[in-house]
Design an enzyme around this catalytic site. Structure first.
Site, PDB file in Angstrom:
ATOM      1  N   TYR A 169     -12.115 -14.244  -2.940  1.00 45.18           N
ATOM      2  CA  TYR A 169     -11.903 -13.339  -3.871  1.00 45.18           C
ATOM      3  C   TYR A 169     -12.797 -13.044  -4.912  1.00 45.18           C
ATOM      4  O   TYR A 169     -13.264 -11.997  -5.407  1.00 45.18           O
ATOM      5  CB  TYR A 169     -10.307 -13.958  -4.605  1.00 45.18           C
ATOM      6  CG  TYR A 169      -9.743 -12.934  -5.581  1.00 45.18           C
ATOM      7  CD1 TYR A 169      -8.868 -12.057  -5.183  1.00 45.18           C
ATOM      8  CD2 TYR A 169     -10.302 -13.343  -6.853  1.00 45.18           C
ATOM      9  CE1 TYR A 169      -8.141 -11.304  -6.035  1.00 45.18           C
ATOM     10  CE2 TYR A 169      -9.365 -12.346  -7.829  1.00 45.18           C
ATOM     11  CZ  TYR A 169      -8.361 -11.359  -7.461  1.00 45.18           C
ATOM     12  OH  TYR A 169      -7.880 -10.561  -8.328  1.00 45.18           O
TER      13      TYR A 169
ATOM     14  N   VAL B 132      -2.081 -11.710 -15.196  1.00 44.01           N
ATOM     15  CA  VAL B 132      -0.584 -10.767 -15.090  1.00 44.01           C
ATOM     16  C   VAL B 132       0.485 -11.725 -14.019  1.00 44.01           C
ATOM     17  O   VAL B 132      -0.032 -12.143 -13.014  1.00 44.01           O
ATOM     18  CB  VAL B 132      -0.852  -9.433 -14.522  1.00 44.01           C
ATOM     19  CG1 VAL B 132       0.450  -8.694 -14.545  1.00 44.01           C
ATOM     20  CG2 VAL B 132      -1.918  -8.776 -15.477  1.00 44.01           C
TER      21      VAL B 132
ATOM     22  N   LYS C 184     -14.721  -9.512  -5.463  1.00 45.19           N
ATOM     23  CA  LYS C 184     -14.734  -8.510  -6.831  1.00 45.19           C
ATOM     24  C   LYS C 184     -16.163  -8.465  -7.303  1.00 45.19           C
ATOM     25  O   LYS C 184     -16.221  -7.409  -8.102  1.00 45.19           O
ATOM     26  CB  LYS C 184     -13.650  -9.313  -7.848  1.00 45.19           C
ATOM     27  CG  LYS C 184     -12.180  -9.394  -7.236  1.00 45.19           C
ATOM     28  CD  LYS C 184     -11.581  -7.775  -7.293  1.00 45.19           C
ATOM     29  CE  LYS C 184     -10.114  -7.949  -7.002  1.00 45.19           C
ATOM     30  NZ  LYS C 184      -9.331  -6.765  -6.822  1.00 45.19           N
TER      31      LYS C 184
ATOM     32  N   ARG D  81       1.099  -0.033   2.227  1.00 48.92           N
ATOM     33  CA  ARG D  81       0.942  -0.162   3.705  1.00 48.92           C
ATOM     34  C   ARG D  81       2.281  -0.025   4.386  1.00 48.92           C
ATOM     35  O   ARG D  81       2.405  -0.045   5.709  1.00 48.92           O
ATOM     36  CB  ARG D  81       0.055  -1.347   4.040  1.00 48.92           C
ATOM     37  CG  ARG D  81       0.713  -2.716   3.392  1.00 48.92           C
ATOM     38  CD  ARG D  81      -0.160  -3.625   3.893  1.00 48.92           C
ATOM     39  NE  ARG D  81      -0.185  -4.957   2.956  1.00 48.92           N
ATOM     40  CZ  ARG D  81      -0.596  -6.039   3.272  1.00 48.92           C
ATOM     41  NH1 ARG D  81      -1.552  -6.097   3.935  1.00 48.92           N
ATOM     42  NH2 ARG D  81      -0.564  -7.136   2.320  1.00 48.92           N
TER      43      ARG D  81
ATOM     44  N   ASP E 179       2.901 -11.148  -7.789  1.00 45.11           N
ATOM     45  CA  ASP E 179       2.833 -12.319  -6.662  1.00 45.11           C
ATOM     46  C   ASP E 179       1.435 -12.857  -6.470  1.00 45.11           C
ATOM     47  O   ASP E 179       1.219 -14.091  -6.079  1.00 45.11           O
ATOM     48  CB  ASP E 179       3.086 -11.272  -5.446  1.00 45.11           C
ATOM     49  CG  ASP E 179       4.684 -11.008  -5.230  1.00 45.11           C
ATOM     50  OD1 ASP E 179       5.396 -11.527  -6.015  1.00 45.11           O
ATOM     51  OD2 ASP E 179       4.957 -10.097  -4.342  1.00 45.11           O
ATOM     52  N   ILE E 180       0.353 -12.119  -6.651  1.00 41.78           N
ATOM     53  CA  ILE E 180      -1.007 -12.545  -6.386  1.00 41.78           C
ATOM     54  C   ILE E 180      -1.242 -13.760  -6.998  1.00 41.78           C
ATOM     55  O   ILE E 180      -1.888 -14.675  -6.886  1.00 41.78           O
ATOM     56  CB  ILE E 180      -2.096 -11.454  -6.679  1.00 41.78           C
ATOM     57  CG1 ILE E 180      -3.087 -11.538  -5.699  1.00 41.78           C
ATOM     58  CG2 ILE E 180      -2.594 -11.621  -7.978  1.00 41.78           C
ATOM     59  CD1 ILE E 180      -4.292 -10.300  -5.529  1.00 41.78           C
TER      60      ILE E 180
HETATM   61  P1  NAP Z   1       0.353  -7.886  -6.054  1.00 45.68           P
HETATM   62  O1  NAP Z   1       1.526  -7.871  -6.714  1.00 45.68           O
HETATM   63  O2  NAP Z   1       0.161  -9.126  -4.953  1.00 45.68           O
HETATM   64  O3  NAP Z   1      -0.298  -6.520  -5.504  1.00 45.68           O
HETATM   65  C1  NAP Z   1      -1.227  -6.468  -4.410  1.00 45.68           C
HETATM   66  C2  NAP Z   1      -0.660  -5.124  -3.746  1.00 45.68           C
HETATM   67  O4  NAP Z   1      -1.972  -4.877  -2.989  1.00 45.68           O
HETATM   68  C3  NAP Z   1       0.424  -5.096  -2.980  1.00 45.68           C
HETATM   69  O5  NAP Z   1       1.112  -3.617  -3.149  1.00 45.68           O
HETATM   70  C4  NAP Z   1       0.205  -5.137  -1.559  1.00 45.68           C
HETATM   71  O6  NAP Z   1       1.066  -4.711  -0.725  1.00 45.68           O
HETATM   72  C5  NAP Z   1      -1.464  -4.509  -1.531  1.00 45.68           C
HETATM   73  N1  NAP Z   1      -2.327  -4.552  -0.563  1.00 45.68           N
HETATM   74  C6  NAP Z   1      -2.756  -5.867  -0.020  1.00 45.68           C
HETATM   75  N2  NAP Z   1      -3.221  -5.795   1.109  1.00 45.68           N
HETATM   76  C7  NAP Z   1      -3.249  -4.254   1.503  1.00 45.68           C
HETATM   77  C8  NAP Z   1      -3.807  -3.575   2.510  1.00 45.68           C
HETATM   78  N3  NAP Z   1      -4.466  -3.896   3.296  1.00 45.68           N
HETATM   79  N4  NAP Z   1      -3.513  -2.076   2.356  1.00 45.68           N
HETATM   80  C9  NAP Z   1      -2.817  -1.724   1.272  1.00 45.68           C
HETATM   81  N5  NAP Z   1      -2.200  -2.326   0.373  1.00 45.68           N
HETATM   82  C10 NAP Z   1      -2.520  -3.798   0.525  1.00 45.68           C
HETATM   83  O7  NAP Z   1      -0.964  -8.293  -7.199  1.00 45.68           O
HETATM   84  P2  NAP Z   1      -1.016  -7.439  -8.445  1.00 45.68           P
HETATM   85  O8  NAP Z   1      -1.289  -8.672  -9.445  1.00 45.68           O
HETATM   86  O9  NAP Z   1      -0.336  -6.566  -8.941  1.00 45.68           O
HETATM   87  O10 NAP Z   1      -2.778  -6.803  -8.311  1.00 45.68           O
HETATM   88  C11 NAP Z   1      -3.103  -5.618  -8.380  1.00 45.68           C
HETATM   89  C12 NAP Z   1      -4.652  -5.796  -8.533  1.00 45.68           C
HETATM   90  O11 NAP Z   1      -5.129  -6.352  -9.822  1.00 45.68           O
HETATM   91  C13 NAP Z   1      -5.417  -6.360  -7.321  1.00 45.68           C
HETATM   92  O12 NAP Z   1      -6.735  -5.779  -7.133  1.00 45.68           O
HETATM   93  C14 NAP Z   1      -5.545  -7.550  -8.187  1.00 45.68           C
HETATM   94  O13 NAP Z   1      -7.055  -8.548  -7.641  1.00 45.68           O
HETATM   95  C15 NAP Z   1      -6.050  -7.446  -9.364  1.00 45.68           C
HETATM   96  N6  NAP Z   1      -5.861  -8.526 -10.545  1.00 45.68           N
HETATM   97  C16 NAP Z   1      -4.670  -8.991 -10.920  1.00 45.68           C
HETATM   98  C17 NAP Z   1      -4.702  -9.959 -11.706  1.00 45.68           C
HETATM   99  C18 NAP Z   1      -3.158 -10.735 -12.098  1.00 45.68           C
HETATM  100  O14 NAP Z   1      -3.446 -11.659 -12.839  1.00 45.68           O
HETATM  101  N7  NAP Z   1      -2.255 -10.371 -11.386  1.00 45.68           N
HETATM  102  C19 NAP Z   1      -5.711 -10.483 -12.442  1.00 45.68           C
HETATM  103  C20 NAP Z   1      -7.071  -9.847 -11.954  1.00 45.68           C
HETATM  104  C21 NAP Z   1      -7.033  -8.799 -11.205  1.00 45.68           C
HETATM  105  P3  NAP Z   1       2.155  -5.371   0.275  1.00 45.68           P
HETATM  106  O15 NAP Z   1       3.230  -5.513  -0.879  1.00 45.68           O
HETATM  107  O16 NAP Z   1       2.174  -4.825   1.326  1.00 45.68           O
HETATM  108  O17 NAP Z   1       1.480  -6.805   0.420  1.00 45.68           O
END
Ligand code: NAP
Length: 289
Positions: free
Chosen positions: A214, A245, A218, A39, A248-249
């Site tokens: 959340y 993982v 999901k 974005r 940031d999330i």
């Molecule tokens: P992350 O580092 O926080 O990345 C989230 C990404 O989503 C960022 O690129 C963020 O962009 C983008 N985003 C958020 N809102 C958006 C919007 N309105 N339009 C476009 N992009 C948007 O988290 P992550 O861990 O890599 O998460 C990736 C996926 O894995 C997610 O679906 C998350 O639910 C899933 N997941 C993660 C974990 C874990 O342990 N980390 C576990 C289960 C599932 P900005 O940089 O602009 O904010």
């Protein structure tokens, strides 16, 4: 990069950081042309530089806010004009719907707690991004995916989307009953959830108490995955939990690196033609919803 390619073409949403960035890197190293969608223009450009510096050639940035219908339409137009098709869509962008107080955050590793709040407004935004964003991006790309010889959709979901987190038996049964599940029914479940959330009736009506929006977002993504897989039997459409993982999330708690976390979504994106569809992967294993 030429405007027409014999290679597979992928779009990865939220590709600028975390797991999304590593999905882009791993797809590019598997001979896939990657459209890294993010974005924020400068964060996207920085991510492309990072990928090019590590040897990825066929990666290109395009702006995408999954909550903005014009932005989604512009990305679809770009992919159509550049490639005339799409082979792989990875719906990765998501937000948590919670605020973690970093000053008081001590993480899980030392066994101490942390402060977490889940304001209603953030919950609503979380559903807009994680579920409605995934749906809107998918709908925009279905016509281009239909033009691929090996269409794949990976919805990056989460173990938090499992129905075990929901105590409301009616809602659970509606999600489970794939024969009767519809997009309208998912909308109704979300509306009921939001009404209860606003009225402070999460516990009373059996919704998850923590990371509530959340988890519902999901669960909705998983329901949508199954609906889509039934509707488009020529595509392989799956939900993937990437593992816990360090990104940031999760406020950089977690046990896997983003590189490790990208492996399962990439596996889903590169499934062979006889691979499964309409299933949920927990990392590399198929699990129940
Ligand atoms: P992350 O580092 O926080 O990345 C989230 C990404 O989503 C960022 O690129 C963020 O962009 C983008 N985003 C958020 N809102 C958006 C919007 N309105 N339009 C476009 N992009 C948007 O988290 P992550 O861990 O890599 O998460 C990736 C996926 O894995 C997610 O679906 C998350 O639910 C899933 N997941 C993660 C974990 C874990 O342990 N980390 C576990 C289960 C599932 P900005 O940089 O602009 O904010």
């Amino acid at each position: 990069m030429g405007s027409v390619t014999n290679k597979r073409v992928a779009v990865v949403t939220g590709g600028n950081k975390g797991i999304g960035l590593e999905i882009c890197r791993q797809l590019a190293s598997n001979d896939v042309v990657v459209v890294l969608a993010a974005r924020n223009e400068s964060r996207g450009a920085e991510a492309i530089q990072n990928l090019r510096a590590s040897g990825a050639v066929d990666v290109v940035f395009h702006q995408l806010d999954v909550k903005d219908s014009t932005s989604i339409a512009n990305l679809a137009k770009f992919v159509e004009s550049q490639f005339q098709k799409l082979d792989i869509l990875v719906n990765n962008a998501a937000e948590s719907g919670i605020v973690v107080r970093h000053d008081e955050f001590r993480g899980f590793k030392d066994g101490k707690g942390y402060l977490m709040e889940q304001p209603y407004d953030l919950g609503e935004e979380c559903l807009k991004t994680n579920y409605y964003g995934t749906k809107a991006v998918t709908e925009a790309f279905l016509p281009l995916l239909q033009l691929s010889n090996s269409p794949r959709i990976v919805n990056v979901s989460a173990n938090f989307g499992k129905l075990q987190w929901i105590r409301n038996e009616k809602v659970k049964a509606e999600f489970m009953g794939i024969e009767n599940l519809t997009e309208e029914k998912i909308d109704e479940i979300i509306q009921k959830f939001l009404t209860d959330f606003k009225a402070n009736k999460l516990s009373e009506n059996g919704w998850p108490l923590t990371c509530t929006a959340y988890k519902i977002s999901k669960a909705a993504v998983n329901g949508y995955t199954r609906l889509l897989a039934r509707k488009f039997p020529n595509m392989l459409i799956n939900s993937v939990h990437p593992g816990y993982v360090i990104t940031d999330i999760t406020s950089h708690t977690g046990i896997l690196t983003a590189t490790e976390g990208a492996k399962a979504p990439v596996m889903g994106a590169l499934l062979p033609d006889d691979g499964p569809s309409g299933v949920c992967f927990d990392e590399m294993q198929v699990v129940s919803f």
